[in-house]
Design an enzyme around this catalytic site. Structure first.
Site, short mmCIF file in Angstrom:
data_model
loop_
_atom_site.label_atom_id
_atom_site.label_comp_id
_atom_site.label_asym_id
_atom_site.label_seq_id
_atom_site.Cartn_x
_atom_site.Cartn_y
_atom_site.Cartn_z
N LYS A 277 0.83 -1.20 0.00
CA LYS A 277 0.00 0.00 0.00
C LYS A 277 0.87 1.25 0.00
CE LYS A 277 -3.91 -1.82 2.71
NZ LYS A 277 -4.96 -1.64 1.68
N ARG A 351 -10.34 -11.44 2.03
CA ARG A 351 -11.22 -12.48 1.47
C ARG A 351 -10.55 -13.85 1.53
NH1 ARG A 351 -11.73 -9.25 -4.00
NH2 ARG A 351 -11.27 -7.60 -2.51
N1 BES Z 1 -8.14 -3.70 4.55
C1 BES Z 1 -8.30 -3.31 3.20
C2 BES Z 1 -9.60 -2.57 2.95
C3 BES Z 1 -9.69 -1.16 3.50
C4 BES Z 1 -9.30 -0.09 2.72
C5 BES Z 1 -10.20 -0.93 4.75
C6 BES Z 1 -9.41 1.20 3.21
C7 BES Z 1 -10.31 0.36 5.26
C8 BES Z 1 -9.92 1.42 4.47
C9 BES Z 1 -8.31 -4.55 2.30
O1 BES Z 1 -7.52 -5.60 2.70
C10 BES Z 1 -7.79 -4.12 0.96
O2 BES Z 1 -6.64 -3.76 0.89
N2 BES Z 1 -8.63 -4.18 -0.07
C11 BES Z 1 -8.24 -3.80 -1.38
C12 BES Z 1 -8.77 -4.85 -2.33
C13 BES Z 1 -8.25 -4.73 -3.74
C14 BES Z 1 -6.77 -5.02 -3.78
C15 BES Z 1 -9.00 -5.71 -4.60
C16 BES Z 1 -8.84 -2.43 -1.67
O3 BES Z 1 -9.96 -2.15 -1.21
O4 BES Z 1 -8.17 -1.64 -2.30
MN MN Z 2 -5.50 -5.43 2.02
#
Ligand code: BES
Ligand code: MN
Ligand code: ZN
Length: 502
Positions: A277, A351
């Protein structure tokens, strides 16, 4: 370290308001119903009417007006607090009123409160909400500060002006829910270094150490024996081993079925893994175990309330780190259900661990599933920071939605049409874990659905609602405890109106 919250003592008092001996009288004012408040108008020498006429105090939600009662009153400090118009009055307004009053009482260092309620407020769920709100307010996330910078907690709360036999029990329920929710908020606020997976599992297990809950923590060897390759694939990049927390609530005399299965995402820190990230805002990813904390806190309250329903909770716990042994984009993992997943993005890790978690809840005999997870940024794009996304099979989603509505938590359904499944296709495995930008929350839900074996299932995406970026008059910044109450409320329906399960 200092405690993050304290639990006030609650009681009902039928004394005349003039004779109460507390530090602050709290008087809720309905915007368009001043007649009910006449005694406080008199007590303050007509100040309420005057403030109304000048527009200085109109009774808008959480509007405060500090004043003094006359010298014949045993307690003189008094705060009027708006709850908005009668037509909009509901349980959430009442809860926020109590929380606002509690937060401002703490600021003024007044520890003993009395809520002087209109006589018509005998609705038990409102009295419960007052205890919840006051307990929420008694939370201060400055517990890591080494100097006690004026932290101050409410010690007692009286409810006055209403009568009814069940009110004491309602206060007790609200206190328990408030306590469980605050405990969840503490875990969610906890930074990643103080809450690695082993610690999360241990502390959540301690939280659930109440009568009729048995607790088990699976270690990495047991996880491997069960074949949970999706969870292990996420855990590979971390120096910290994964855990699976398993709680079983088996109240004596409860029917063998239905069995509610609660599954919570327990990522103690989400760096994104090798699909790392951006640095900006990454610190917030310590809250990625909020779903896990939510299901455990709810189960604690369900058991203390002795709800006559079997419940199983499963919380897969791991970090998502980019270590030298980390899963690479393109790797294929096989989960315990046998499904294979091409990991095209290691940041779609929630997931993966939930896939194994849902499978396990099913193995343990769950007949109805609910998972709670900070799963996708896309749900924030769709619904913002106020509303939890609901994804569910027919009939079961309505049960969850009605429960959320009854307890004043905001939730909204999004579709899980089969057409979206197209995006999950992989060339070389059963599915990809990251199906691209369109409908990102929906495709995440459809990924989870593959692990539910056709059981009634609901997925609550709390990525937007688990964390408040801004402080409000009724709640501080940080963990919110979203969906704890809704889960408890679902359990309280204990099978009635639930869809049949295969
Ligand atoms: N934990 C994150 C989701 C999240 C994002 C929670 C912002 C709170 C605030 C999750 O694991 C994630 O990174 N999801 C990705 C999925 C994508 C790579 C398909 C996302 O939402 O960008
Ligand atoms: Mn994630
Ligand atoms: Zn995550």
């Amino acid at each position: 370290m200092q405690p993050a919250y304290e639990i006030p003592q609650f009681s009902v008092s039928d004394k005349p308001a003039q004779d109460l001996d507390v530090d602050l009288l709290v008087v809720p004012v309905v915007q368009d119903d001043r007649a009910a408040m006449q005694i406080f108008d008199e007590a303050t020498g007509g100040e309420l009417s005057m403030a109304h006429e000048r527009g200085a105090f109109t009774g808008k939600p959480c509007e405060l007006w500090f004043t003094q009662a006359g010298d014949r009153w045993r307690t003189r400090p008094l705060v009027m607090i708006g709850v908005g118009p009668q037509s909009e009055l509901n349980v959430e307004r009442v809860r926020r009123m109590a929380a606002c009053a509690g937060m401002s009482a703490r600021q003024q260092r007044r520890g003993r409160l009395a809520f002087c309620l209109p006589a018509s407020w005998t609705n038990e769920s409102w009295i419960e909400a007052i205890a919840e709100g006051a307990t929420f307010a008694n939370f201060d996330n400055g517990n890591y500060k080494s100097r006690n910078e004026g932290r101050y907690f409410i010690s007692s709360v009286l409810v006055n002006g209403v009568a009814g036999e069940a009110l004491g029990a309602a206060l007790e329920r609200g206190r328990r829910i408030g306590e469980a929710t605050n405990a969840a908020r503490v875990l969610v606020n906890e930074p990643g270094n103080s809450l690695p997976p082993r610690e999360l599992a241990a502390r959540a297990s301690a939280l659930a150490a109440v009568p009729h809950i048995t607790s088990e923590i699976l270690d990495e060897k047991q996880i491997e024996t069960l074949g949970m390759g999706l969870l292990l694939g996420v855990a590979r990049g971390s120096a910290e081993p994964p855990r699976v927390l398993v709680l079983r609530y088996e109240p004596p005399g409860a029917p063998a079925s239905p069995v509610l299965g609660l599954v919570g995402k327990g990522i103690t820190f989400d760096t994104g893994g090798l699909s790392i990230k951006p640095a900006d805002g990454m610190e917030r990813m310590k809250d990625d175990m909020a779903g896990g904390a939510t299901v455990v806190a709810a189960l604690r309250a369900i058991a203390l309330e002795q709800v006559p329903l079997r419940v199983i909770a499963v919380v897969p716990c791991t970090e998502n780190m980019p270590g030298g042994r980390a899963t690479r984009p393109g790797d294929i993992l096989r989960g315990a259900s046998g499904l294979t997943v091409e990991v095209n993005n290691t940041d779609a890790e929630g997931r993966l661990i939930l896939g194994d978690g849902l499978w396990y809840a099913r193995q343990l005999g769950a007949t109805h599933l609910i998972d709670v997870a900070t799963l996708t940024g896309a749900v924030i794009v769709a619904l913002g920071k106020t509303t939890t996304g609901l994804f569910a099979t027919e009939g079961w989603g309505e049960v969850i939605r009605d429960a959320a509505n009854r307890c004043g938590e905001k939730i909204w359904p999004l579709p899980i049409f089969d057409e979206y499944k197209e995006q999950l296709k992989s060339d070389i495995a059963d599915m990809v874990n990251s199906p691209g930008r369109p409908a990102g929350s929906i495709t995440a839900a459809l990924f989870l659905k593959e692990f539910t074996g056709g059981l009634p299932w609901a997925h609550l995406d709390i990525a937007g609602t688990a964390w408040a970026d801004e402080a409000h008059a009724w709640a501080p910044k940080g963990a919110t405890g979203a969906m704890v109450r809704t889960l408890i409320e679902v359990a309280r329906t204990a099978g009635t109106g639930w869809p049949v399960s295969k």
